[in-house]
Write a protein that holds these residues in place. Structure first.
Motif, PDB file in Angstrom:
ATOM      1  N   PRO A 250       0.826  -1.216   0.000  1.00 44.76           N
ATOM      2  CA  PRO A 250       0.000   0.000   0.000  1.00 44.76           C
ATOM      3  C   PRO A 250       0.857   1.262   0.000  1.00 44.76           C
ATOM      4  O   PRO A 250       1.898   1.316   0.660  1.00 44.76           O
ATOM      5  CB  PRO A 250      -0.806  -0.122   1.290  1.00 44.76           C
ATOM      6  N   CYS A 251       0.434   2.244  -0.780  1.00 48.14           N
ATOM      7  CA  CYS A 251       1.041   3.579  -0.739  1.00 48.14           C
ATOM      8  C   CYS A 251       0.388   4.318   0.421  1.00 48.14           C
ATOM      9  O   CYS A 251      -0.710   4.873   0.278  1.00 48.14           O
ATOM     10  CB  CYS A 251       0.809   4.322  -2.056  1.00 48.14           C
ATOM     11  N   LYS A 252       1.040   4.310   1.570  1.00 48.12           N
ATOM     12  CA  LYS A 252       0.455   4.846   2.805  1.00 48.12           C
ATOM     13  C   LYS A 252       0.629   6.351   2.847  1.00 48.12           C
ATOM     14  O   LYS A 252       1.469   6.902   3.559  1.00 48.12           O
ATOM     15  CB  LYS A 252       1.073   4.153   4.011  1.00 48.12           C
ATOM     16  N   VAL A 253      -0.194   7.008   2.048  1.00 44.31           N
ATOM     17  CA  VAL A 253      -0.137   8.464   1.860  1.00 44.31           C
ATOM     18  C   VAL A 253      -1.539   9.018   2.048  1.00 44.31           C
ATOM     19  O   VAL A 253      -2.511   8.472   1.508  1.00 44.31           O
ATOM     20  CB  VAL A 253       0.388   8.809   0.447  1.00 44.31           C
ATOM     21  N   ARG A 254      -1.649  10.096   2.832  1.00 44.34           N
ATOM     22  CA  ARG A 254      -2.944  10.762   2.987  1.00 44.34           C
ATOM     23  C   ARG A 254      -3.241  11.565   1.725  1.00 44.34           C
ATOM     24  O   ARG A 254      -2.522  12.506   1.408  1.00 44.34           O
ATOM     25  CB  ARG A 254      -2.927  11.680   4.206  1.00 44.34           C
ATOM     26  N   SER A 255      -4.290  11.186   1.028  1.00 43.07           N
ATOM     27  CA  SER A 255      -4.619  11.823  -0.248  1.00 43.07           C
ATOM     28  C   SER A 255      -6.107  12.075  -0.351  1.00 43.07           C
ATOM     29  O   SER A 255      -6.917  11.443   0.340  1.00 43.07           O
ATOM     30  CB  SER A 255      -4.162  10.945  -1.422  1.00 43.07           C
ATOM     31  N   SER A 256      -6.480  12.980  -1.254  1.00 42.46           N
ATOM     32  CA  SER A 256      -7.899  13.255  -1.486  1.00 42.46           C
ATOM     33  C   SER A 256      -8.593  12.099  -2.172  1.00 42.46           C
ATOM     34  O   SER A 256      -9.827  12.061  -2.222  1.00 42.46           O
ATOM     35  CB  SER A 256      -8.055  14.536  -2.317  1.00 42.46           C
ATOM     36  N   ASN A 257      -7.823  11.145  -2.714  1.00 41.53           N
ATOM     37  CA  ASN A 257      -8.427   9.965  -3.340  1.00 41.53           C
ATOM     38  C   ASN A 257      -9.348   9.249  -2.364  1.00 41.53           C
ATOM     39  O   ASN A 257     -10.403   8.725  -2.744  1.00 41.53           O
ATOM     40  CB  ASN A 257      -7.343   9.001  -3.830  1.00 41.53           C
ATOM     41  N   ALA A 258      -8.961   9.238  -1.088  1.00 41.99           N
ATOM     42  CA  ALA A 258      -9.807   8.609  -0.072  1.00 41.99           C
ATOM     43  C   ALA A 258     -11.141   9.335   0.045  1.00 41.99           C
ATOM     44  O   ALA A 258     -12.184   8.711   0.295  1.00 41.99           O
ATOM     45  CB  ALA A 258      -9.082   8.604   1.271  1.00 41.99           C
ATOM     46  N   GLY A 259     -11.128  10.654  -0.144  1.00 41.80           N
ATOM     47  CA  GLY A 259     -12.370  11.417  -0.099  1.00 41.80           C
ATOM     48  C   GLY A 259     -13.294  11.074  -1.238  1.00 41.80           C
ATOM     49  O   GLY A 259     -14.526  11.006  -1.065  1.00 41.80           O
ATOM     50  N   GLN A 260     -12.726  10.829  -2.427  1.00 43.32           N
ATOM     51  CA  GLN A 260     -13.577  10.457  -3.561  1.00 43.32           C
ATOM     52  C   GLN A 260     -14.244   9.104  -3.366  1.00 43.32           C
ATOM     53  O   GLN A 260     -15.297   8.822  -3.951  1.00 43.32           O
ATOM     54  CB  GLN A 260     -12.760  10.455  -4.860  1.00 43.32           C
ATOM     55  N   LEU A 261     -13.654   8.247  -2.521  1.00 42.20           N
ATOM     56  CA  LEU A 261     -14.280   6.949  -2.254  1.00 42.20           C
ATOM     57  C   LEU A 261     -15.678   7.103  -1.669  1.00 42.20           C
ATOM     58  O   LEU A 261     -16.546   6.253  -1.876  1.00 42.20           O
ATOM     59  CB  LEU A 261     -13.410   6.147  -1.278  1.00 42.20           C
ATOM     60  N   LEU A 262     -15.893   8.195  -0.940  1.00 42.89           N
ATOM     61  CA  LEU A 262     -17.152   8.339  -0.212  1.00 42.89           C
ATOM     62  C   LEU A 262     -18.360   8.363  -1.144  1.00 42.89           C
ATOM     63  O   LEU A 262     -19.393   7.768  -0.843  1.00 42.89           O
ATOM     64  CB  LEU A 262     -17.116   9.602   0.651  1.00 42.89           C
ATOM     65  N   PHE A 263     -18.248   9.063  -2.280  1.00 40.32           N
ATOM     66  CA  PHE A 263     -19.443   9.175  -3.122  1.00 40.32           C
ATOM     67  C   PHE A 263     -19.730   7.888  -3.896  1.00 40.32           C
ATOM     68  O   PHE A 263     -20.803   7.736  -4.480  1.00 40.32           O
ATOM     69  CB  PHE A 263     -19.348  10.389  -4.054  1.00 40.32           C
ATOM     70  N   THR A 264     -18.800   6.930  -3.866  1.00 35.44           N
ATOM     71  CA  THR A 264     -19.049   5.651  -4.527  1.00 35.44           C
ATOM     72  C   THR A 264     -19.804   4.679  -3.625  1.00 35.44           C
ATOM     73  O   THR A 264     -20.348   3.681  -4.107  1.00 35.44           O
ATOM     74  CB  THR A 264     -17.725   4.993  -4.961  1.00 35.44           C
ATOM     75  N   GLY A 265     -19.812   4.927  -2.297  1.00 35.61           N
ATOM     76  CA  GLY A 265     -20.535   4.060  -1.372  1.00 35.61           C
ATOM     77  C   GLY A 265     -19.776   2.840  -0.915  1.00 35.61           C
ATOM     78  O   GLY A 265     -20.326   2.012  -0.183  1.00 35.61           O
TER      79      GLY A 265
ATOM     80  N   LEU B 124     -16.641  16.279  -5.883  1.00 36.52           N
ATOM     81  CA  LEU B 124     -16.968  14.861  -5.734  1.00 36.52           C
ATOM     82  C   LEU B 124     -16.882  14.438  -4.264  1.00 36.52           C
ATOM     83  O   LEU B 124     -17.677  13.613  -3.799  1.00 36.52           O
ATOM     84  CB  LEU B 124     -16.029  14.020  -6.600  1.00 36.52           C
ATOM     85  N   ILE B 125     -15.913  15.006  -3.551  1.00 39.40           N
ATOM     86  CA  ILE B 125     -15.804  14.693  -2.127  1.00 39.40           C
ATOM     87  C   ILE B 125     -17.051  15.166  -1.382  1.00 39.40           C
ATOM     88  O   ILE B 125     -17.575  14.464  -0.508  1.00 39.40           O
ATOM     89  CB  ILE B 125     -14.528  15.320  -1.536  1.00 39.40           C
ATOM     90  N   THR B 126     -17.571  16.356  -1.724  1.00 37.57           N
ATOM     91  CA  THR B 126     -18.778  16.840  -1.028  1.00 37.57           C
ATOM     92  C   THR B 126     -19.982  15.944  -1.317  1.00 37.57           C
ATOM     93  O   THR B 126     -20.824  15.751  -0.438  1.00 37.57           O
ATOM     94  CB  THR B 126     -19.113  18.289  -1.401  1.00 37.57           C
ATOM     95  N   LEU B 127     -20.066  15.394  -2.530  1.00 38.43           N
ATOM     96  CA  LEU B 127     -21.150  14.439  -2.794  1.00 38.43           C
ATOM     97  C   LEU B 127     -21.061  13.257  -1.840  1.00 38.43           C
ATOM     98  O   LEU B 127     -22.069  12.778  -1.324  1.00 38.43           O
ATOM     99  CB  LEU B 127     -21.082  13.945  -4.242  1.00 38.43           C
ATOM    100  N   GLY B 128     -19.823  12.785  -1.613  1.00 38.00           N
ATOM    101  CA  GLY B 128     -19.632  11.678  -0.697  1.00 38.00           C
ATOM    102  C   GLY B 128     -19.923  12.057   0.738  1.00 38.00           C
ATOM    103  O   GLY B 128     -20.561  11.292   1.486  1.00 38.00           O
ATOM    104  N   LEU B 129     -19.465  13.233   1.160  1.00 31.94           N
ATOM    105  CA  LEU B 129     -19.765  13.699   2.516  1.00 31.94           C
ATOM    106  C   LEU B 129     -21.275  13.775   2.736  1.00 31.94           C
ATOM    107  O   LEU B 129     -21.783  13.405   3.809  1.00 31.94           O
ATOM    108  CB  LEU B 129     -19.116  15.071   2.747  1.00 31.94           C
ATOM    109  N   ALA B 130     -21.989  14.257   1.719  1.00 29.60           N
ATOM    110  CA  ALA B 130     -23.449  14.351   1.826  1.00 29.60           C
ATOM    111  C   ALA B 130     -24.079  12.968   1.922  1.00 29.60           C
ATOM    112  O   ALA B 130     -25.036  12.761   2.685  1.00 29.60           O
ATOM    113  CB  ALA B 130     -24.006  15.116   0.631  1.00 29.60           C
TER     114      ALA B 130
END
Length: 732
Positions: free
Chosen positions: A525-540, A592-598
């Motif tokens: 794993p690339c153990k890096v804090r990234s916004s990619n994790a935020g985009q995961l949220l809107f996918t469910g 896209l992150i806000t869609l996931g947060l919502a």
């Protein structure tokens, strides 16, 4: 997006890697402000004077189908540049108006024309492969004014990739000619045996015309006016004269108005946010291009004014609630160009969805692989995903039936060539050294790395791509059930559940409290804090308990700058707030992150991101959110720091304000029930009221007013037409 833009200081190792990146866009000097206009496959980049081709304007030119048809167009009075009074882009992007005046002009040491006597207005617009220009002149002096007006022009027919910095050992041949007292032309016979031509037409005829220069001798009485009209046409026969300037301008504006008819319109209590919304819609309108499959949002100007798969899909997803016709055009076009065979140079495999199309000479000769290039790991799952949400939004089963074979082929690529080691994760590795090194949305060469800063190697599985695949299979299952394929639906749901379980085991990093950026070829794993994790949220795909941890981390200062969420958290080894993908702020990423947060109910975080990006847009020229801006922390009484070569306008950045509003209001559609739901709706503090007009489901439409009351809202139905219902849903 194909970019590889690097401007930060680099180590010797980084500099070497950058030099080897085949499509790196160099930044070698100061960039001057530029204005862009576009119509279909033609765009023009000019400076504030309305000129093009002056120093500092590397991207200047009139471009058509990835070729520069006009390199230089420069206006002079008595061989000096006029003084700039102001330069304004019309609110609907239909034309650029430049106001100029004369400086003090001397001849043989004697003042022959005092400054500020002449008013010169240049009005420029594009329509149907032609750049139109009117040069209006008026003498405001009390004496006759006589002067020479000169227009210098040239063409090099450079391929867009040459303009971006690529070098070529050989080129075709350029010739120029004077066709008539009013017309001059340039022709280019390319190495691809295609002849490209530029026709420059003047009205009235100049006193002197030769290839590259038109000279007028103009005399104006006090208060007298005059006009010079210039048109530059791409690939038009000399016998085909363009329509007159004013008739063309009116037709162009009429077409622009017609193209947005039927989309939802928005008006709010905040005048500045209204300006942001109007500019965003105007930008999306000019970026959207008529194709044989429907309207398609081109990615951005100047470097990406073409069909991009990922950009078109995400833009359509962002615009789905306002105008689902965009999604239909995107889906039909990408289905038409879905790969059918293996081609390593183009990174193609059966079922794969397009990354990029190019129509220039270098693409035709395969000097670059982008005639039809498929080097994108996420376009295919995003295609399946968009098809599913489009059907949910519209209930359009006819289009679903048309697209279903392409959906199945895309799923076949996901489970086949997209997962070369059959470990259940979709991965990428470029097929040849000529292709893109990284093939997710963060596609610069240094975007995917480990906690020690070392670049990831091998078949790379990006975190957010697995989320896209999860959502794609869930939505494809829904589509399969609509079409009567129950067994296939069950199979897809089972695959999605298995992926979600496997994803949690491999990607969750307990020590970070978030998900890894990626897995490399050795499954490290690339153990890096990234916004990619935020985009995961809107996918469910994210578990609810871990969604809260991800959301909390994204709103901490190492991620949230005050303007938005950074692509990489401050403190990570390659973090650089001035980089393209390693610490900058991308509006669409935040959207896209806000869609996931919502989706997970974190509406306070949605408000914070919404307000940050709104405040940033308020500082931007034209109230236009650019492709990206720098990730420096917000400071009081200071605006955000711009990124020097960001595309503007850029489609998914332009769509961002609409997505932020969608996330805040929690807008959901159920086409089968003719129902609109606002789930946990909230409005940020800068909005006390929002009016949505002509929100459509099928043939029905509704107008709504939403008002803020503290942390809650009220809703008022202003108008209904047809069968439609709307409700507020408060859910935990």
């Amino acid at each position: 997006m194909l970019s590889d833009v690097i401007t930060q200081p680099a180590s010797a190792k980084d500099a070497s890697a950058t030099a080897e990146s085949p499509f790196y866009i160099p930044m070698t000097g100061p960039a001057r402000p530029r204005t862009a206009l576009k119509h279909d496959d033609t765009f023009i980049v000019l400076d504030s004077h309305g000129d093009l081709g002056l120093p500092g304007g590397a991207s200047d030119g009139l471009f058509h189908a990835d070729t520069r048809y006009l390199t230089r167009l420069q206006l002079r009075l008595e061989d000096v540049q006029p003084l700039l009074l102001g330069s304004n882009l019309r609110d609907d992007n239909s034309a650029l108006t430049v106001d100029l005046t004369n400086p003090d002009i001397y001849q043989n040491g004697r003042l022959v024309l005092a400054k500020d006597l002449l008013h010169i207005v240049r009005t420029i617009f594009l329509w149907r492969g032609t750049a139109f220009q009117r040069i209006g002149l008026q003498n405001h002096g009390d004496a006759e004014a006589s002067f020479q007006l000169t227009l210098d022009f040239d063409s090099d027919f450079a391929d867009l990739f040459e303009v971006r910095g690529s070098t070529r050992p050989r080129r075709g041949s350029v010739s120029s000619r004077r066709l008539s007292p009013c017309d001059a032309g340039f022709d280019y016979l390319g190495l691809d045996d295609v002849t490209r031509s530029t026709l420059v037409h003047f009205d009235p005829a100049p006193k002197q015309l030769k290839a590259g220069r038109a000279v007028y001798q103009i005399t104006l009485a006090p208060q007298q006016t005059a006009s010079v009209f210039v048109s530059v046409s791409c690939n038009k026969p000399a016998s085909q004269k363009p329509m007159p300037f004013f008739r063309s301008l009116l037709a162009h504006r009429r077409e622009m108005r017609e193209s947005t008819r039927g989309a939802t319109t928005i008006e709010t209590s905040n005048d500045i946010f209204n300006e942001v919304l109007c500019r965003s819609m105007a930008d999306l309108n000019i970026l959207t291009t008529e194709t044989s499959q429907g309207r398609y949002p081109y990615a951005g100007i100047p470097w990406y004014s073409t069909t991009f798969g990922r950009d078109g899909l995400i833009t359509a997803l962002q615009m789905l609630w306002i105008d689902p016709r965009v999604a239909r055009g995107v889906l039909r076009r990408l289905a038409a160009f879905q790969a059918t065979s293996v081609d390593p140079l183009n990174d193609a495999a059966p079922g794969k969805i397009l990354h990029e199309m190019r129509g220039g000479e270098m693409a035709a000769l395969r000097e670059v692989p982008f005639a039809q290039y498929y080097g994108s790991v996420d376009s295919t799952p995003l295609f399946v995903m968009l098809a599913g949400v489009y059907v949910q939004r519209t209930g359009d089963d006819a289009t679903l039936k048309e697209l279903w074979p392409a959906i199945e082929k895309g799923l076949g690529w996901i489970d086949g060539p997209g997962d070369p080691d059959r470990d259940g994760f979709v991965e990428y590795q470029r097929a040849t050294d000529q292709g893109l090194q990284n093939q997710g949305w963060k596609d610069s060469y240094d975007a995917i790395f480990h906690a020690d800063g070392k670049l990831a190697e091998g078949n790379i599985a990006l975190a957010e791509v697995q989320g896209y695949v999860f959502a794609a299979k869930r939505l494809a299952a829904m589509c399969a059930r609509r079409l009567g394929h129950a067994d296939r639906a069950d199979e897809l749901e089972e695959q999605a559940d298995k992926l979600a379980s496997q994803f949690e085991r491999w990607f969750w990093c307990e020590e970070l409290g978030t998900y890894a950026l990626a897995l490399d070829g050795a499954k490290r794993p690339c153990k890096v804090r990234s916004s990619n994790a935020g985009q995961l949220l809107f996918t469910g795909i994210v578990r609810h308990d871990r969604a809260r941890l991800v959301a909390t981390d994204l709103m901490r200062p190492h991620f949230f700058s005050g303007w938005g969420i950074r692509t990489i958290a401050c403190g990570e080894p390659r973090y650089n707030p001035m980089s393209y993908h390693d610490g900058s702020i991308w509006p669409h990423d935040n959207a896209l992150i806000t869609l996931g947060l919502a989706c997970y109910g974190f509406k306070a975080a949605v408000e914070n991101v919404f307000k940050g990006l709104f405040d940033a847009a308020a500082y931007m020229e034209l109230r236009r959110l650019p492709e990206l801006f720098c990730g420096f922390p917000r400071e009081r009484r200071r605006g955000p720091t711009l990124y020097p070569v960001a595309c503007a306008p850029q489609a998914w950045a332009s769509a961002t304000p609409f997505t932020l509003l969608e996330a805040a209001l929690g807008i959901q559609f159920d086409a089968d029930r003719h129902e609109i739901r606002l789930v946990n709706p909230r409005l940020p503090p800068f909005l006390s009221e929002v009016v949505l007009r002509d929100v459509r489901i099928g043939a029905s439409s509704i107008d709504l007013r939403v008002r803020r009351h503290g942390e809650g809202v009220s809703m008022e139905v202003l108008r209904t037409d047809g069968r439609i219902q709307v409700s507020i849903v408060l859910a935990r």
